[in-house]
Write a protein that holds these residues in place. Structure first.
Motif, PDB file in Angstrom:
ATOM      1  N   ALA A  10       0.824  -1.203   0.000  1.00 22.79           N
ATOM      2  CA  ALA A  10       0.000   0.000   0.000  1.00 22.79           C
ATOM      3  C   ALA A  10       0.858   1.253   0.000  1.00 22.79           C
ATOM      4  O   ALA A  10       0.382   2.325  -0.307  1.00 22.79           O
ATOM      5  CB  ALA A  10      -0.890   0.010   1.233  1.00 22.79           C
ATOM      6  N   TYR A  20      -6.039  14.334  -5.831  1.00 21.79           N
ATOM      7  CA  TYR A  20      -7.252  13.907  -5.129  1.00 21.79           C
ATOM      8  C   TYR A  20      -8.247  15.059  -4.988  1.00 21.79           C
ATOM      9  O   TYR A  20      -9.463  14.869  -5.119  1.00 21.79           O
ATOM     10  CB  TYR A  20      -6.899  13.367  -3.737  1.00 21.79           C
ATOM     11  CG  TYR A  20      -6.080  12.096  -3.742  1.00 21.79           C
ATOM     12  CD1 TYR A  20      -6.326  11.095  -4.671  1.00 21.79           C
ATOM     13  CD2 TYR A  20      -5.064  11.889  -2.813  1.00 21.79           C
ATOM     14  CE1 TYR A  20      -5.584   9.928  -4.679  1.00 21.79           C
ATOM     15  CE2 TYR A  20      -4.313  10.718  -2.816  1.00 21.79           C
ATOM     16  CZ  TYR A  20      -4.578   9.749  -3.746  1.00 21.79           C
ATOM     17  OH  TYR A  20      -3.842   8.591  -3.755  1.00 21.79           O
ATOM     18  N   VAL A  62     -13.674   7.686  -9.547  1.00 19.56           N
ATOM     19  CA  VAL A  62     -13.485   7.135  -8.198  1.00 19.56           C
ATOM     20  C   VAL A  62     -12.683   5.832  -8.255  1.00 19.56           C
ATOM     21  O   VAL A  62     -11.716   5.639  -7.504  1.00 19.56           O
ATOM     22  CB  VAL A  62     -14.842   6.909  -7.489  1.00 19.56           C
ATOM     23  CG1 VAL A  62     -14.637   6.186  -6.158  1.00 19.56           C
ATOM     24  CG2 VAL A  62     -15.545   8.235  -7.243  1.00 19.56           C
ATOM     25  N   TYR A  66      -9.296   7.142  -6.826  1.00 18.11           N
ATOM     26  CA  TYR A  66      -9.408   6.903  -5.383  1.00 18.11           C
ATOM     27  C   TYR A  66      -9.145   5.430  -5.032  1.00 18.11           C
ATOM     28  O   TYR A  66      -8.596   5.143  -3.966  1.00 18.11           O
ATOM     29  CB  TYR A  66     -10.783   7.325  -4.875  1.00 18.11           C
ATOM     30  CG  TYR A  66     -10.975   8.831  -4.772  1.00 18.11           C
ATOM     31  CD1 TYR A  66      -9.931   9.708  -5.057  1.00 18.11           C
ATOM     32  CD2 TYR A  66     -12.188   9.381  -4.382  1.00 18.11           C
ATOM     33  CE1 TYR A  66     -10.103  11.073  -4.973  1.00 18.11           C
ATOM     34  CE2 TYR A  66     -12.373  10.751  -4.279  1.00 18.11           C
ATOM     35  CZ  TYR A  66     -11.322  11.592  -4.582  1.00 18.11           C
ATOM     36  OH  TYR A  66     -11.494  12.948  -4.479  1.00 18.11           O
ATOM     37  N   MET A  67      -9.556   4.527  -5.907  1.00 16.63           N
ATOM     38  CA  MET A  67      -9.278   3.107  -5.655  1.00 16.63           C
ATOM     39  C   MET A  67      -7.967   2.694  -6.310  1.00 16.63           C
ATOM     40  O   MET A  67      -7.586   1.517  -6.255  1.00 16.63           O
ATOM     41  CB  MET A  67     -10.444   2.241  -6.144  1.00 16.63           C
ATOM     42  CG  MET A  67     -11.746   2.502  -5.395  1.00 16.63           C
ATOM     43  SD  MET A  67     -13.178   1.636  -6.063  1.00 16.63           S
ATOM     44  CE  MET A  67     -12.998   0.032  -5.284  1.00 16.63           C
TER      45      MET A  67
ATOM     46  N   LEU B  69     -19.569  11.470  -1.424  1.00 15.62           N
ATOM     47  CA  LEU B  69     -18.435  11.765  -2.305  1.00 15.62           C
ATOM     48  C   LEU B  69     -17.286  12.389  -1.515  1.00 15.62           C
ATOM     49  O   LEU B  69     -16.119  12.041  -1.708  1.00 15.62           O
ATOM     50  CB  LEU B  69     -18.862  12.725  -3.428  1.00 15.62           C
ATOM     51  CG  LEU B  69     -19.669  12.145  -4.580  1.00 15.62           C
ATOM     52  CD1 LEU B  69     -20.110  13.259  -5.527  1.00 15.62           C
ATOM     53  CD2 LEU B  69     -18.852  11.106  -5.352  1.00 15.62           C
ATOM     54  N   MET B  70     -17.619  13.307  -0.614  1.00 19.64           N
ATOM     55  CA  MET B  70     -16.582  13.954   0.190  1.00 19.64           C
ATOM     56  C   MET B  70     -15.948  12.976   1.178  1.00 19.64           C
ATOM     57  O   MET B  70     -14.782  13.104   1.533  1.00 19.64           O
ATOM     58  CB  MET B  70     -17.165  15.163   0.923  1.00 19.64           C
ATOM     59  CG  MET B  70     -17.533  16.320   0.010  1.00 19.64           C
ATOM     60  SD  MET B  70     -16.151  16.922  -1.009  1.00 19.64           S
ATOM     61  CE  MET B  70     -16.494  16.177  -2.603  1.00 19.64           C
ATOM     62  N   LEU B  73     -13.126  11.402  -0.542  1.00 17.95           N
ATOM     63  CA  LEU B  73     -11.942  12.269  -0.533  1.00 17.95           C
ATOM     64  C   LEU B  73     -11.219  12.144   0.811  1.00 17.95           C
ATOM     65  O   LEU B  73      -9.993  11.973   0.854  1.00 17.95           O
ATOM     66  CB  LEU B  73     -12.344  13.724  -0.785  1.00 17.95           C
ATOM     67  CG  LEU B  73     -11.227  14.756  -0.615  1.00 17.95           C
ATOM     68  CD1 LEU B  73     -10.121  14.528  -1.639  1.00 17.95           C
ATOM     69  CD2 LEU B  73     -11.763  16.179  -0.730  1.00 17.95           C
ATOM     70  N   VAL B  76      -9.277   8.824   1.043  1.00 14.72           N
ATOM     71  CA  VAL B  76      -8.032   8.740   0.278  1.00 14.72           C
ATOM     72  C   VAL B  76      -6.953   9.627   0.919  1.00 14.72           C
ATOM     73  O   VAL B  76      -5.758   9.312   0.877  1.00 14.72           O
ATOM     74  CB  VAL B  76      -8.299   9.075  -1.216  1.00 14.72           C
ATOM     75  CG1 VAL B  76      -8.318  10.561  -1.483  1.00 14.72           C
ATOM     76  CG2 VAL B  76      -7.313   8.365  -2.115  1.00 14.72           C
ATOM     77  N   LEU B  77      -7.374  10.708   1.569  1.00 19.63           N
ATOM     78  CA  LEU B  77      -6.414  11.555   2.286  1.00 19.63           C
ATOM     79  C   LEU B  77      -5.921  10.849   3.555  1.00 19.63           C
ATOM     80  O   LEU B  77      -4.767  11.027   3.954  1.00 19.63           O
ATOM     81  CB  LEU B  77      -7.054  12.907   2.635  1.00 19.63           C
ATOM     82  CG  LEU B  77      -7.353  13.811   1.429  1.00 19.63           C
ATOM     83  CD1 LEU B  77      -8.060  15.090   1.875  1.00 19.63           C
ATOM     84  CD2 LEU B  77      -6.077  14.153   0.662  1.00 19.63           C
ATOM     85  N   LEU B  79      -5.490   7.619   3.754  1.00 16.76           N
ATOM     86  CA  LEU B  79      -4.501   6.660   3.252  1.00 16.76           C
ATOM     87  C   LEU B  79      -3.168   7.358   2.981  1.00 16.76           C
ATOM     88  O   LEU B  79      -2.104   6.856   3.361  1.00 16.76           O
ATOM     89  CB  LEU B  79      -5.019   5.976   1.980  1.00 16.76           C
ATOM     90  CG  LEU B  79      -4.033   5.036   1.290  1.00 16.76           C
ATOM     91  CD1 LEU B  79      -3.616   3.896   2.213  1.00 16.76           C
ATOM     92  CD2 LEU B  79      -4.622   4.480  -0.007  1.00 16.76           C
ATOM     93  N   GLN B  83       0.381   6.579   4.942  1.00 16.96           N
ATOM     94  CA  GLN B  83       1.541   6.156   4.155  1.00 16.96           C
ATOM     95  C   GLN B  83       2.767   7.024   4.445  1.00 16.96           C
ATOM     96  O   GLN B  83       3.889   6.545   4.388  1.00 16.96           O
ATOM     97  CB  GLN B  83       1.205   6.190   2.660  1.00 16.96           C
ATOM     98  CG  GLN B  83       0.328   5.028   2.234  1.00 16.96           C
ATOM     99  CD  GLN B  83      -0.143   5.141   0.791  1.00 16.96           C
ATOM    100  OE1 GLN B  83      -0.075   6.206   0.176  1.00 16.96           O
ATOM    101  NE2 GLN B  83      -0.631   4.048   0.254  1.00 16.96           N
ATOM    102  N   ALA B 166      -0.154   0.329   6.413  1.00 16.87           N
ATOM    103  CA  ALA B 166      -0.921   1.149   5.469  1.00 16.87           C
ATOM    104  C   ALA B 166      -1.870   0.306   4.619  1.00 16.87           C
ATOM    105  O   ALA B 166      -2.925   0.784   4.201  1.00 16.87           O
ATOM    106  CB  ALA B 166       0.026   1.937   4.578  1.00 16.87           C
ATOM    107  N   GLU B 170      -5.601   0.896   3.219  1.00 17.13           N
ATOM    108  CA  GLU B 170      -5.900   0.862   1.789  1.00 17.13           C
ATOM    109  C   GLU B 170      -7.068  -0.078   1.496  1.00 17.13           C
ATOM    110  O   GLU B 170      -7.960   0.238   0.696  1.00 17.13           O
ATOM    111  CB  GLU B 170      -4.676   0.428   0.980  1.00 17.13           C
ATOM    112  CG  GLU B 170      -4.966   0.445  -0.525  1.00 17.13           C
ATOM    113  CD  GLU B 170      -3.744   0.233  -1.385  1.00 17.13           C
ATOM    114  OE1 GLU B 170      -2.695  -0.144  -0.857  1.00 17.13           O
ATOM    115  OE2 GLU B 170      -3.860   0.457  -2.596  1.00 17.13           O
ATOM    116  N   HIS B 177     -14.652   3.200  -0.933  1.00 24.50           N
ATOM    117  CA  HIS B 177     -14.843   3.790  -2.264  1.00 24.50           C
ATOM    118  C   HIS B 177     -15.842   2.965  -3.083  1.00 24.50           C
ATOM    119  O   HIS B 177     -16.618   3.513  -3.863  1.00 24.50           O
ATOM    120  CB  HIS B 177     -13.514   3.889  -3.007  1.00 24.50           C
ATOM    121  CG  HIS B 177     -12.513   4.771  -2.331  1.00 24.50           C
ATOM    122  ND1 HIS B 177     -12.817   6.050  -1.923  1.00 24.50           N
ATOM    123  CD2 HIS B 177     -11.228   4.562  -1.973  1.00 24.50           C
ATOM    124  CE1 HIS B 177     -11.748   6.584  -1.337  1.00 24.50           C
ATOM    125  NE2 HIS B 177     -10.783   5.697  -1.354  1.00 24.50           N
TER     126      HIS B 177
END
Lengths: 101, 201
Positions: A10, A20, A62, A66-67, B69-70, B73, B76-77, B79, B83, B166, B170, B177
């Protein structure tokens, strides 16, 4: 530990925070357009294909960013896209079978 | 390789947990594909109860869609933060994602109780059965996702969620997601297309 280093983790770089945020902005704009066109009477004739295209764009963004499917190994793409294709075929097939389309 | 994550050698060179989880997501595509197909097949065939045009609230659902949707975001932030070993921002973004997920569930709970109040229950009509099954399954997935995120948050506060772990974040992110993309489809197919105002006679 060297035998471990050939496994993708990861920790691999995918996309930047800026990317992003840009994707989030695009997703927001597409959602606003989706809801906007819904309320425009003159667009109702082409509303279903328009909404499906916009939805597919959001889905792709997405899944791709994102994935991380855009950056990851092709095996992950195959493992995801093959059942996704079957699911779409099931939906379309049933809609034809029940004469919805 | 930027992080010394613990993993075993595999014949593919890919982490087995990640392959397994993508396979699980593939199976989820089939589950939700079947539920969406069932909803569409029975759409408009109800003989009683409120219809989509009468009951679905597009402005409210648009807000909950934006909320989800947010949350993607924020996920992913989270993750990205784990990391790079940033514990504070890992916790902030994990908590934000869980909170946005909980807000989405709040919207769904409000919508469900409103529908029941308006006379649309699970057994009222084909629309009620297929709608509650589809959106209920999705809501259950969101609920599981929120619990998962809170578990990760607790692990972070215990000091057990660093860069070496991490992949755990993920995989949770992949799940979150996916729940988001399923809602993208449901919002379009169930809410927007099915409630398109009918042309004037």
């Amino acid at each position: 530990m060297t035998e471990h280093t050939d496994v993708r983790h990861a920790g691999e770089a995918h996309a930047s925070t800026r990317t992003y945020l840009v994707i989030a902005a695009i997703l927001t704009i597409i959602t606003i357009i989706e809801v906007g066109v819904f309320y425009v009477p003159t667009l109702h004739a082409i509303l279903p294909p328009t909404l499906i295209i916009l939805s597919a764009a959001k889905f792709t963004l997405v899944v791709g960013f994102y994935m991380h499917l855009k950056y990851d190994h092709s095996l992950f793409r195959a493992v995801f896209l093959f059942p996704l294709a079957i699911a779409l075929a099931v939906i379309v097939g049933l809609l034809f079978l029940f004469r919805v389309l | 390789m930027s992080h010394a994550a613990v993993a075993h050698h595999t014949s593919t060179g890919l982490d087995s947990r990640k392959i397994a989880f993508w396979t699980f997501i593939g199976s989820e595509c089939l589950l939700f594909g079947s539920l969406i197909a069932t909803y569409l097949v029975y759409q408009g065939r109800s003989v009683s109860g409120p219809t989509t045009h009468e009951i679905l609230n597009i402005p409210l659902t648009s807000i909950s869609t934006f909320d989800l949707l947010m949350s993607s975001l924020a996920m992913v932030l989270a993750l990205a933060a784990v990391q790079r070993g940033d514990r504070t921002w890992t916790r902030v973004w994990l908590a934000t994602t869980a909170l946005l997920g909980a807000v989405f569930l709040g919207f769904q709970a409000y919508e469900f109780q409103h529908f029941v109040h308006e006379g649309l229950g699970f057994t009222t009509s084909l629309f009620g059965s297929t709608f509650f099954t589809l959106t209920g399954f999705h809501g259950a997935h969101v609920f599981v996702g929120v619990l998962w995120l809170l578990t990760l948050l607790v692990r972070s506060f215990q000091g057990k969620l660093g860069p070496a772990k991490a992949l755990n974040v993920e995989i949770a992110g992949l799940y979150w997601h996916f729940v988001d993309v399923v809602w993208i489809v449901i919002f379009t197919v169930v809410y927007l297309i099915q409630t398109t105002p009918l042309p004037a006679a």
